[in-house]
Design a protein around this motif. Structure first.
Motif, PDB file in Angstrom:
ATOM      1  N   THR A 280       0.815  -1.217   0.000  1.00 40.71           N
ATOM      2  CA  THR A 280       0.000   0.000   0.000  1.00 40.71           C
ATOM      3  C   THR A 280       0.844   1.261   0.000  1.00 40.71           C
ATOM      4  O   THR A 280       0.303   2.360  -0.107  1.00 40.71           O
ATOM      5  CB  THR A 280      -0.918   0.013   1.235  1.00 40.71           C
ATOM      6  N   ASP A 281       2.135   1.134   0.152  1.00 42.88           N
ATOM      7  CA  ASP A 281       3.031   2.287   0.191  1.00 42.88           C
ATOM      8  C   ASP A 281       3.258   2.781  -1.235  1.00 42.88           C
ATOM      9  O   ASP A 281       3.764   2.041  -2.085  1.00 42.88           O
ATOM     10  CB  ASP A 281       4.359   1.889   0.840  1.00 42.88           C
ATOM     11  N   PRO A 282       2.922   4.037  -1.563  1.00 43.00           N
ATOM     12  CA  PRO A 282       3.128   4.530  -2.940  1.00 43.00           C
ATOM     13  C   PRO A 282       4.590   4.482  -3.368  1.00 43.00           C
ATOM     14  O   PRO A 282       4.879   4.231  -4.542  1.00 43.00           O
ATOM     15  CB  PRO A 282       2.604   5.970  -2.880  1.00 43.00           C
ATOM     16  N   LEU A 283       5.508   4.737  -2.424  1.00 37.81           N
ATOM     17  CA  LEU A 283       6.920   4.712  -2.781  1.00 37.81           C
ATOM     18  C   LEU A 283       7.373   3.302  -3.127  1.00 37.81           C
ATOM     19  O   LEU A 283       8.107   3.091  -4.110  1.00 37.81           O
ATOM     20  CB  LEU A 283       7.754   5.277  -1.625  1.00 37.81           C
ATOM     21  N   VAL A 284       6.915   2.310  -2.359  1.00 46.41           N
ATOM     22  CA  VAL A 284       7.276   0.917  -2.643  1.00 46.41           C
ATOM     23  C   VAL A 284       6.684   0.481  -3.983  1.00 46.41           C
ATOM     24  O   VAL A 284       7.342  -0.214  -4.773  1.00 46.41           O
ATOM     25  CB  VAL A 284       6.791   0.000  -1.500  1.00 46.41           C
ATOM     26  N   ILE A 285       5.454   0.909  -4.254  1.00 53.42           N
ATOM     27  CA  ILE A 285       4.832   0.563  -5.537  1.00 53.42           C
ATOM     28  C   ILE A 285       5.631   1.150  -6.695  1.00 53.42           C
ATOM     29  O   ILE A 285       5.871   0.493  -7.721  1.00 53.42           O
ATOM     30  CB  ILE A 285       3.370   1.060  -5.566  1.00 53.42           C
ATOM     31  N   ALA A 286       6.068   2.411  -6.523  1.00 56.25           N
ATOM     32  CA  ALA A 286       6.838   3.053  -7.589  1.00 56.25           C
ATOM     33  C   ALA A 286       8.180   2.356  -7.802  1.00 56.25           C
ATOM     34  O   ALA A 286       8.620   2.173  -8.948  1.00 56.25           O
ATOM     35  CB  ALA A 286       7.057   4.526  -7.245  1.00 56.25           C
ATOM     36  N   VAL A 287       8.826   1.936  -6.716  1.00 54.05           N
ATOM     37  CA  VAL A 287      10.110   1.242  -6.838  1.00 54.05           C
ATOM     38  C   VAL A 287       9.909  -0.123  -7.493  1.00 54.05           C
ATOM     39  O   VAL A 287      10.721  -0.557  -8.326  1.00 54.05           O
ATOM     40  CB  VAL A 287      10.789   1.111  -5.462  1.00 54.05           C
ATOM     41  N   ASN A 288       8.833  -0.820  -7.119  1.00 60.95           N
ATOM     42  CA  ASN A 288       8.547  -2.119  -7.747  1.00 60.95           C
ATOM     43  C   ASN A 288       8.356  -1.976  -9.257  1.00 60.95           C
ATOM     44  O   ASN A 288       8.853  -2.794 -10.046  1.00 60.95           O
ATOM     45  CB  ASN A 288       7.305  -2.743  -7.115  1.00 60.95           C
ATOM     46  N   GLU A 289       7.649  -0.926  -9.659  1.00 64.79           N
ATOM     47  CA  GLU A 289       7.424  -0.709 -11.085  1.00 64.79           C
ATOM     48  C   GLU A 289       8.734  -0.366 -11.809  1.00 64.79           C
ATOM     49  O   GLU A 289       8.969  -0.808 -12.936  1.00 64.79           O
ATOM     50  CB  GLU A 289       6.412   0.430 -11.288  1.00 64.79           C
ATOM     51  N   ALA A 290       9.607   0.427 -11.138  1.00 66.78           N
ATOM     52  CA  ALA A 290      10.842   0.868 -11.789  1.00 66.78           C
ATOM     53  C   ALA A 290      11.865  -0.252 -11.905  1.00 66.78           C
ATOM     54  O   ALA A 290      12.681  -0.269 -12.840  1.00 66.78           O
ATOM     55  CB  ALA A 290      11.442   2.048 -11.024  1.00 66.78           C
ATOM     56  N   THR A 291      11.849  -1.189 -10.952  1.00 69.88           N
ATOM     57  CA  THR A 291      12.848  -2.268 -10.961  1.00 69.88           C
ATOM     58  C   THR A 291      12.315  -3.562 -11.549  1.00 69.88           C
ATOM     59  O   THR A 291      13.056  -4.559 -11.589  1.00 69.88           O
ATOM     60  CB  THR A 291      13.336  -2.529  -9.526  1.00 69.88           C
ATOM     61  N   ASN A 292      11.076  -3.591 -11.976  1.00 69.90           N
ATOM     62  CA  ASN A 292      10.491  -4.817 -12.504  1.00 69.90           C
ATOM     63  C   ASN A 292      11.210  -5.245 -13.786  1.00 69.90           C
ATOM     64  O   ASN A 292      11.417  -4.455 -14.700  1.00 69.90           O
ATOM     65  CB  ASN A 292       9.001  -4.608 -12.774  1.00 69.90           C
ATOM     66  N   ASP A 293      11.615  -6.523 -13.797  1.00 71.91           N
ATOM     67  CA  ASP A 293      12.292  -7.129 -14.950  1.00 71.91           C
ATOM     68  C   ASP A 293      13.594  -6.408 -15.302  1.00 71.91           C
ATOM     69  O   ASP A 293      13.963  -6.263 -16.467  1.00 71.91           O
ATOM     70  CB  ASP A 293      11.378  -7.142 -16.180  1.00 71.91           C
ATOM     71  N   THR A 294      14.299  -5.933 -14.280  1.00 72.72           N
ATOM     72  CA  THR A 294      15.606  -5.303 -14.494  1.00 72.72           C
ATOM     73  C   THR A 294      16.645  -6.021 -13.636  1.00 72.72           C
ATOM     74  O   THR A 294      16.325  -6.865 -12.797  1.00 72.72           O
ATOM     75  CB  THR A 294      15.585  -3.810 -14.116  1.00 72.72           C
ATOM     76  N   ILE A 295      17.897  -5.670 -13.850  1.00 72.39           N
ATOM     77  CA  ILE A 295      18.982  -6.281 -13.094  1.00 72.39           C
ATOM     78  C   ILE A 295      18.958  -5.864 -11.637  1.00 72.39           C
ATOM     79  O   ILE A 295      19.537  -6.526 -10.771  1.00 72.39           O
ATOM     80  CB  ILE A 295      20.332  -5.911 -13.746  1.00 72.39           C
ATOM     81  N   ASP A 296      18.277  -4.739 -11.323  1.00 74.97           N
ATOM     82  CA  ASP A 296      18.216  -4.245  -9.949  1.00 74.97           C
ATOM     83  C   ASP A 296      17.063  -4.846  -9.159  1.00 74.97           C
ATOM     84  O   ASP A 296      16.920  -4.552  -7.975  1.00 74.97           O
ATOM     85  CB  ASP A 296      18.065  -2.715  -9.953  1.00 74.97           C
ATOM     86  N   GLU A 297      16.238  -5.664  -9.766  1.00 71.17           N
ATOM     87  CA  GLU A 297      15.088  -6.225  -9.051  1.00 71.17           C
ATOM     88  C   GLU A 297      15.538  -7.138  -7.922  1.00 71.17           C
ATOM     89  O   GLU A 297      15.014  -7.062  -6.793  1.00 71.17           O
ATOM     90  CB  GLU A 297      14.186  -6.979 -10.033  1.00 71.17           C
ATOM     91  N   ALA A 298      16.509  -8.001  -8.174  1.00 71.16           N
ATOM     92  CA  ALA A 298      17.004  -8.908  -7.132  1.00 71.16           C
ATOM     93  C   ALA A 298      17.653  -8.128  -5.996  1.00 71.16           C
ATOM     94  O   ALA A 298      17.505  -8.476  -4.813  1.00 71.16           O
ATOM     95  CB  ALA A 298      17.995  -9.908  -7.736  1.00 71.16           C
ATOM     96  N   TYR A 299      18.378  -7.083  -6.345  1.00 73.29           N
ATOM     97  CA  TYR A 299      19.013  -6.269  -5.300  1.00 73.29           C
ATOM     98  C   TYR A 299      17.956  -5.583  -4.435  1.00 73.29           C
ATOM     99  O   TYR A 299      18.072  -5.534  -3.205  1.00 73.29           O
ATOM    100  CB  TYR A 299      19.928  -5.236  -5.941  1.00 73.29           C
ATOM    101  N   TRP A 300      16.899  -5.056  -5.054  1.00 69.02           N
ATOM    102  CA  TRP A 300      15.844  -4.386  -4.307  1.00 69.02           C
ATOM    103  C   TRP A 300      15.126  -5.365  -3.383  1.00 69.02           C
ATOM    104  O   TRP A 300      14.824  -5.038  -2.223  1.00 69.02           O
ATOM    105  CB  TRP A 300      14.870  -3.728  -5.284  1.00 69.02           C
ATOM    106  N   ILE A 301      14.874  -6.551  -3.855  1.00 77.04           N
ATOM    107  CA  ILE A 301      14.210  -7.555  -3.010  1.00 77.04           C
ATOM    108  C   ILE A 301      15.090  -7.923  -1.822  1.00 77.04           C
ATOM    109  O   ILE A 301      14.628  -8.052  -0.684  1.00 77.04           O
ATOM    110  CB  ILE A 301      13.852  -8.794  -3.848  1.00 77.04           C
ATOM    111  N   SER A 302      16.398  -8.065  -2.063  1.00 72.63           N
ATOM    112  CA  SER A 302      17.304  -8.488  -0.984  1.00 72.63           C
ATOM    113  C   SER A 302      17.426  -7.418   0.096  1.00 72.63           C
ATOM    114  O   SER A 302      17.355  -7.713   1.289  1.00 72.63           O
ATOM    115  CB  SER A 302      18.677  -8.823  -1.566  1.00 72.63           C
TER     116      SER A 302
END
Length: 757
Positions: free
Chosen positions: A728-750
């Protein structure tokens, strides 16, 4: 009677036979025709008939080869030598490969003309060398630098003063292309030509040629034997070159480099007195250093594998490098005595260099003051009838004073050395400048709206402000150390008096400097300026860097209202400065260090903290402005963007009192468009984050910042998935959209999972 006898003799002469004399041959008759002849050869050097058309040797338009030109450089005729220089440039421009092929021959032929007695030849050679050195790599010209400096320093001591001045112009070229070689050994004099170059400057300025005199032997006196007084134009050439020489020499001796443009870093030496130790200052200094410009940058990895090929990493945004392991055998080979001896030698060289700089300042003191006093009345005449030469002379002299005494006082503060004489000399020079401050245009000079003149006045104001701040900082330090010495002396010897004296800076002088800095940062004209035609000039990158020690000294002033007024001007200027301006990065770094100082655990207990406590509201408004700046920067200025993310990350990690809950929520809200923009008609659009280089430090820092802020979020929803993401956090949603299917997605999850555990 006489006539008849003469006629008879003439008739007899026609038929008389000449008598032959001994040793004389038979005389040739007078009517014989001479048929002898002589043959002469005709030389046609510039005609094509004398050249082989099959020869592919490069030539000029006058059919002169490289060998012809080098031979003409030695010709007795000055016009021939000058034409040979022009022809050499023409040949090298048409055939650039000849530069590498004949580099040694070119240098050997040209250096002999540095001291040529013909002014036209020297002027042509100066133009050629300026063109030539810009086309030769520095590593190729370095082996020939001893020969260049040998002939140039020899020309510095020529009997003709015009040749000596032209030698200084050649030194300007060398300072532009090979400054390290020119200044090598300038203080120690053990190796290199730096000492001889500096002696040439001093001799031309009539400031003394014997460096051993003065000091403990009495007052410094001019000992130059030069009887020729330089013209104002020639003296300006020498002073400007000396200023460049000192700029490079003092920066190299302090293990720093002279960098121009947006990549230049701000000075931080004045923070050292506010921290407990040198190590604490070093750690504080590295907090905001951008790693994107460093070759030793290492990316953070969740689990470090020592056997992996990628051994670069960053822990908590700080660049670190793992040292190579040492074996017991390696440790046993280390000689501790050699280490101690090496450290002692370095300390001895540093102390020797410091003493030499102080002695040089004393040698130049009388010359610099006399030059200022000679030129100031004309440069600052109320009618405005001043020449540009006198004004530039005053600016250059002030720059030399600033470089010398800034270095002296910085090293004295760092090493705890005596600086009483330096403070007195600096105070004397400032006293001569004070009647003209603030420097501004008047009368007819103001009506001309000369940009160069206005910039010169602004540079003078900045230099005066910096000199005053140096005196304030030094006087404050001297006062603190004097009070501590007095306390220790009273404990040991009750009733004794302290003999040390400190220089107090007049409060009126500090007020005038503060008012000028406030006007400059707010884009207002200084007091006393003709406002009819004058316009305020923007603060340049170099001016802002020079003003930073002044701002630090003034905001630590005991006068709280004056300090807050200046602090408001500094923050307003930093907020209103365009993100594309080269000054923006300097404002980010300086204000960021001021904010970090509030939460620094190693700050001295006696530091003035009123500007921090009273300026919290001012700092919060500026911090809320940083996400917008990062959005405007995009991927155009990675170091500035990295400074923003490092600063916010450090403040949140340290739980700074400036970052309260309201400010934190404001940062989170303003960071959402940086990752994802929601357009009313076009829908979701990627933010500037997606334009950053993939896998860069700046990207990782942005994700680290968001993950850290989620830990201190004011609202925590029950809608948290297995990875720790609040959907529900708008910032987290925006980060998820920006890192989706990119090399930084795994780093963001970790990192987000680790922060939420």
């Amino acid at each position: 009677m006489p006539k008849s006898s003469k006629k008879k003799k003439d008739k007899a002469a026609d038929f008389s036979k000449a008598k032959l004399k001994l040793g004389k041959g038979k005389q040739t008759p007078t009517n014989v025709v001479d048929t002898s002849f002589k043959a002469r050869s005709i030389a046609l050097p510039s005609q094509s008939i004398s050249h082989n058309t099959q020869d592919a040797t490069p030539t000029t338009r006058r059919k002169l080869t490289f060998d012809d030109l080098t031979s003409h450089l030695k010709h007795y005729n000055a016009n021939t030598r000058k034409d040979a220089i022009f022809g050499l440039r023409e040949l090298l421009e048409e055939h650039p490969a000849l530069i590498d092929l004949h580099l040694t021959a070119i240098v050997n032929s040209c250096v002999r003309l540095i001291g040529d007695e013909d002014a036209g030849v020297r002027k042509s050679l100066l133009s050629f060398m300026s063109w030539f050195l810009s086309r030769v790599p520095q590593e190729d010209i370095l082996p020939h630098s001893p020969l260049l400096l040998l002939f140039t320093t020899s020309a510095q001591t020529h009997i003709f003063p015009e040749i000596r001045v032209d030698a200084v112009r050649f030194l300007d070229l060398y300072l532009e292309h090979i400054p390290t070689v020119v200044t090598q050994g300038w203080a120690q004099g053990t190796s290199g030509h730096g000492k001889r170059v500096l002696e040439g400057y001093i001799g031309l300025l009539n400031a003394g040629t014997v460096y051993g005199e003065g000091g403990d032997k009495g007052p410094i006196q001019a000992t130059s034997t030069a009887s020729v007084v330089l013209s104002p134009t020639s003296k300006l050439v020498v002073l400007r070159s000396l200023a460049r020489f000192l700029e490079h020499a003092l920066s190299i001796s302090s293990n720093s480099t002279v960098i121009h443009g947006a990549t230049q870093t701000i000075p931080t030496w004045f923070f050292s007195s506010s921290l407990r130790s040198e190590e604490a200052f070093s750690n504080f200094d590295s907090l905001l250093q951008p790693a994107s410009t460093s070759k030793d940058t290492r990316l953070w990895e969740p689990e470090f594998d020592i056997d992996s090929s990628n051994d670069d990493y960053v822990v908590s945004g700080v660049s670190r490098k793992t040292p190579s392991p040492w074996s017991l055998h390696d440790l046993s080979d280390i000689n501790l005595e050699d280490i101690r001896s090496n450290n002692d030698n370095l300390a001895g060289e540093s102390s020797m260099e410091y003493a030499y700089i102080m002695h040089l300042a004393r040698v130049l003191q009388s010359t610099l003051i006399s030059t200022f006093l000679d030129c100031a009345p004309t440069a600052f005449h109320p009618s405005g009838q001043s020449s540009e030469t006198e004004l530039n002379m005053v600016v250059t002299v002030s720059e030399i004073v600033r470089r010398l005494y800034a270095t002296i006082l910085q090293r004295a503060a760092k090493n705890g050395k005596s600086r009483d004489i330096s403070l007195e000399d600096l105070s004397a020079f400032i006293g001569h400048m004070s009647p003209y401050f603030p420097f501004s245009t008047y009368g007819s000079l103001a009506s001309k709206r000369d940009i160069k003149v206005e910039q010169a006045f602004q540079d003078l104001n900045v230099v005066y402000s910096e000199l005053t701040s140096l005196l304030v900082l030094a006087a404050t330090s001297e006062s603190t150390s004097s009070s501590s010495r007095t306390t220790r002396n009273q404990r040991k010897h009750p009733g004794s008096k302290n003999k040390s004296t400190t220089l107090a800076v007049p409060s009126s002088q500090v007020d005038r400097v503060t008012q000028y800095v406030v006007h400059l940062l707010r884009g207002e004209l200084p007091t006393g300026t003709n406002t009819q035609n004058a316009l305020p000039r923007p603060v340049t990158s170099a001016s802002y860097i020079a003003l930073i020690p002044t701002i630090w000294a003034l905001i630590n002033d005991q006068n709280l209202s004056r300090s807050l007024d200046l602090l408001n001007a500094v923050v307003d200027h930093a907020t209103n400065t365009s993100s594309t301006s080269s000054v923006k990065r300097h404002t980010l770094e300086f204000l960021g260090r001021l904010v970090l100082l509030e939460s620094e655990p190693s700050v001295q207990p006696n530091i003035q903290r009123t500007f921090l406590a009273s300026g919290s509201k001012i700092y919060r408004d500026w911090i809320l402005h940083l996400p917008k700046t990062a959005w405007e920067l995009g991927a155009n200025n990675l170091p500035s963007t990295e400074i923003i993310f490092r600063l916010l990350l450090r403040l949140i990690q340290r739980r700074s009192s400036i970052i309260d809950l309201e400010t934190l929520n404001g940062i989170r809200t303003r960071l959402v468009p940086y990752f994802m923009i929601t357009h009313p008609t076009r829908g979701k659009l990627p933010g500037p984050f997606t334009k950053l280089p993939i896998g860069s430090i700046t990207r990782r820092l942005a994700l680290d910042l968001v993950s850290t802020m989620c830990t201190f979020a004011t609202f925590r929803s029950e809608h948290v998935d297995g990875d720790g993401h609040d959907q529900t956090d708008p910032l987290v949603i925006a980060v998820n959209e920006a890192t989706n299917d990119t090399i930084d997605e795994a780093y963001w999850i970790s990192v987000s999972t680790k922060q939420h555990l």
